[in-house]
Design a protein around this motif. Structure first.
Motif, short mmCIF file in Angstrom:
data_model
loop_
_atom_site.label_atom_id
_atom_site.label_comp_id
_atom_site.label_asym_id
_atom_site.label_seq_id
_atom_site.Cartn_x
_atom_site.Cartn_y
_atom_site.Cartn_z
N ASP A 1 2.86 -32.35 -97.80
CA ASP A 1 2.87 -33.74 -97.34
C ASP A 1 3.29 -33.76 -95.87
O ASP A 1 3.77 -32.75 -95.34
N LYS B 1 5.69 -36.27 -94.02
CA LYS B 1 6.48 -37.47 -94.32
C LYS B 1 6.76 -38.35 -93.11
O LYS B 1 6.86 -39.56 -93.23
N GLY C 1 6.01 -43.03 -96.69
CA GLY C 1 5.61 -42.57 -98.03
C GLY C 1 4.81 -41.27 -97.95
O GLY C 1 4.65 -40.57 -98.94
N TYR D 1 7.03 -32.94 -110.37
CA TYR D 1 6.73 -32.71 -108.94
C TYR D 1 8.02 -32.21 -108.31
O TYR D 1 9.02 -32.92 -108.30
N ASN E 1 10.22 -35.38 -108.56
CA ASN E 1 9.55 -36.63 -108.89
C ASN E 1 8.88 -36.42 -110.24
O ASN E 1 8.65 -35.28 -110.65
N ARG F 1 5.85 -37.74 -111.36
CA ARG F 1 4.51 -38.35 -111.26
C ARG F 1 3.76 -37.60 -110.18
O ARG F 1 4.32 -36.76 -109.49
N GLY G 1 2.14 -36.91 -106.62
CA GLY G 1 2.54 -37.30 -105.27
C GLY G 1 1.46 -38.14 -104.62
O GLY G 1 0.28 -38.03 -104.95
N ASP G 2 1.87 -38.96 -103.69
CA ASP G 2 0.95 -39.77 -102.92
C ASP G 2 1.32 -39.57 -101.45
O ASP G 2 2.41 -39.97 -101.05
N PRO G 3 0.58 -38.85 -100.64
CA PRO G 3 -0.85 -38.54 -100.75
C PRO G 3 -1.22 -37.18 -101.36
O PRO G 3 -2.41 -36.84 -101.34
N GLU G 4 -0.28 -36.41 -101.90
CA GLU G 4 -0.66 -35.08 -102.39
C GLU G 4 -1.82 -35.14 -103.41
O GLU G 4 -2.68 -34.26 -103.42
N1 GLY Z 1 4.45 -37.86 -101.02
C1 GLY Z 1 5.75 -38.09 -101.50
C2 GLY Z 1 5.81 -38.74 -102.80
O1 GLY Z 1 4.83 -38.96 -103.47
O2 GLY Z 1 6.93 -39.05 -103.20
#
Ligand code: GLY
Ligand code: AMP
Length: 433
Positions: free
Chosen positions: A212, A214, A226, A269, A285, A287, A289-292
């Motif tokens: 990512d 950040k 994010g 994650y 985490n 769930r 990842g966003d944007p992963e």
């Molecule tokens: N890219 C970081 C997250 O999804 O928490």
């Protein structure tokens, strides 16, 4: 089968795009979705945190599988609520979601099971935290215990910044109850990477690596966001490193959660710092990842529905993951001002000019207004490209980004640059070896 995705970001668009490819899907729904998801799924206006509303919809529509994008409903127990009603849902239950929902839980869990992470102390009392800061070395990191929309981690270079952070979190309660306990931990040096695994509670499979970006500005400067872009695979994760991550982090986490009576189903994650002493966990985490997700899912060859169902039913040992060898890069286009204040409602132009088959434009904060798409959030689009190598993926993705325009649009120009440094070390780096 009917499938429901919960969430409205780029991650959920990537999930919808991938799930839609499965022959098992008859109808695809997304609650609440966004301007891009609307073109491939039925968007349903239910808030992701309205657990009762979502469960009622799933029962009424006879949804066969629900996939949860964001962490807040998971930590609040959406999986427990759905399972009580006999509904199949992908993700950890409330107990297992504590790995993300409580930093104190995660740190104490890691300590108990010998999982490498930064040395830390937990404080419930502001005076004790301040006393500790009087003798603590900097840099250090202060973390609010609970969920704080990604804002609860403060890296402090100077002790005064640490005192201010403790005052704001525990004194002024800027994160409310989420800050009633804090973790103060040692600062770790190294390069970050994201390793995601899918587990069914007992078996787990590690997905290909990603990284990512950040911070808001190039060269990792400015405040945290994010996530401004991602690429997969991440060359910092060598075969040997991946083996260590499996043995030292994923294996003991899945085994430990099972042993504690909270078997972990869903996406685990691990946000890692790759240090000179090996991989260390910065955070868990629970769930995608966003944007992963936008950079990893286009490289997954498996039918994602098969994989998610196998997690729900405890059959992951029957699945073998297969990956596209190509590289994938996702550049986030954001509203100017993000992660601070920004304005929305700007028309997005040029989307129809991006026609190359290797490019996917995932929508995040967008909304359909009549026949136009307008901005509706901080992170607006995740423009994503596959390439035979990372150089080609980077070149392609930025060519596509240049075609898309909206007022005060902002994006980083160095997504993927760290991967290039690993693949082509500079002469100075070679000489120092
Ligand atoms: N890219 C970081 C997250 O999804 O928490
Ligand atoms: P987290 O939400 O815990 O991943 O923290 C957000 C970001 O803060 C991470 O991606 C890192 O950039 C940084 N961070 C968190 N913990 C540490 C640490 N112990 N040392 C260095 N940086 C950290």
């Amino acid at each position: 089968m009917k499938i429901l995705i919960i969430g409205s970001g780029g991650r959920e668009h990537a999930l919808a795009w991938k799930i839609k490819k499965s022959p098992a899907v008859k109808e695809l729904y997304c609650a609440p979705g966004n301007g891009g998801i609307a073109s491939i799924a039925h968007c349903v206006a239910i808030d992701p945190n309205d657990i009762e509303g979502l469960a009622a919809f799933a029962q009424e529509e006879k949804i066969g599988l629900t996939v949860v994008g964001p962490e807040v409903p998971l930590v609040a127990g959406i999986v427990d609520a759905f399972e009580e009603k006999g509904l199949t849902i992908f993700g950890p239950n409330r107990n297992a979601a504590r790995l993300e929902g409580s930093k104190v839980f995660a740190k104490e869990f890691m300590q108990k099971f010998g999982i490498p992470t930064a040395p830390f102390k937990v404080f419930e009392d502001i005076n004790e935290a301040m006393e500790f800061l009087a003798v603590a070395p900097v840099p250090l990191v202060i973390k609010a215990d609970g969920l704080a929309s990604g804002k609860g981690v403060i890296v402090c270079e100077k002790i005064q910044e640490a005192r201010d952070a403790v005052q704001q979190i525990m004194g002024q309660k800027i994160f409310k109850e989420a800050g009633s306990r804090i973790v103060i931990e040692e600062y770790l040096f190294g390069e970050e990477a994201s390793i995601l695994a899918i587990s069914d509670g007992r078996n787990y499979m590690i997905l290909d690596s990603s990284q990512d970006h950040k911070r808001i500005f190039d060269d990792d400067l400015g405040p945290n966001t994010g996530g401004m872009g991602a690429y997969s695979p991440a060359p910092v994760i060598t075969e040997e490193m991946l083996r260590k991550i499996g043995m030292q982090i994923m294996e003991p986490t899945i085994r430990g959660m099972h042993k504690q009576g909270a078997p972990f189903k869903g996406v685990l994650y691990a946000g890692l710092m790759i240090t000179d002493d090996g991989p260390m966990v910065l955070e868990f985490n629970v769930r995608f990842g966003d944007p992963e997700a936008q950079a990893v899912l286009p490289r997954m060859k498996n039918d994602l529905v098969d994989v998610l169902q196998a997690s729900c039913s405890g059959r992951l040992d029957k699945i073998k993951m297969e990956w596209d060898k190509r590289s994938c890069v996702c550049v986030v286009m954001s509203s100017g001002g993000y992660p601070g204040d920004y304005t929305i409602g700007k028309e997005i132009k040029g989307l129809d000019t991006v026609k190359e088959s290797q490019i996917i434009v995932f929508h995040a904060g967008t909304k359909k207004e009549g026949s136009t798409i307008v901005t509706a959030g901080g992170r607006v689009l995740g423009v994503t490209s596959l390439g035979n190598d990372i150089e080609q993926a980077i070149a392609r993705v930025y060519k596509a980004v240049e075609k898309i325009k909206f007022d005060r649009c902002f994006f980083r120009r160095d997504i993927g640059a760290k991967a290039l440094k690993h693949l082509h070390p500079s002469p100075q780096t070679t000489m120092r070896r």
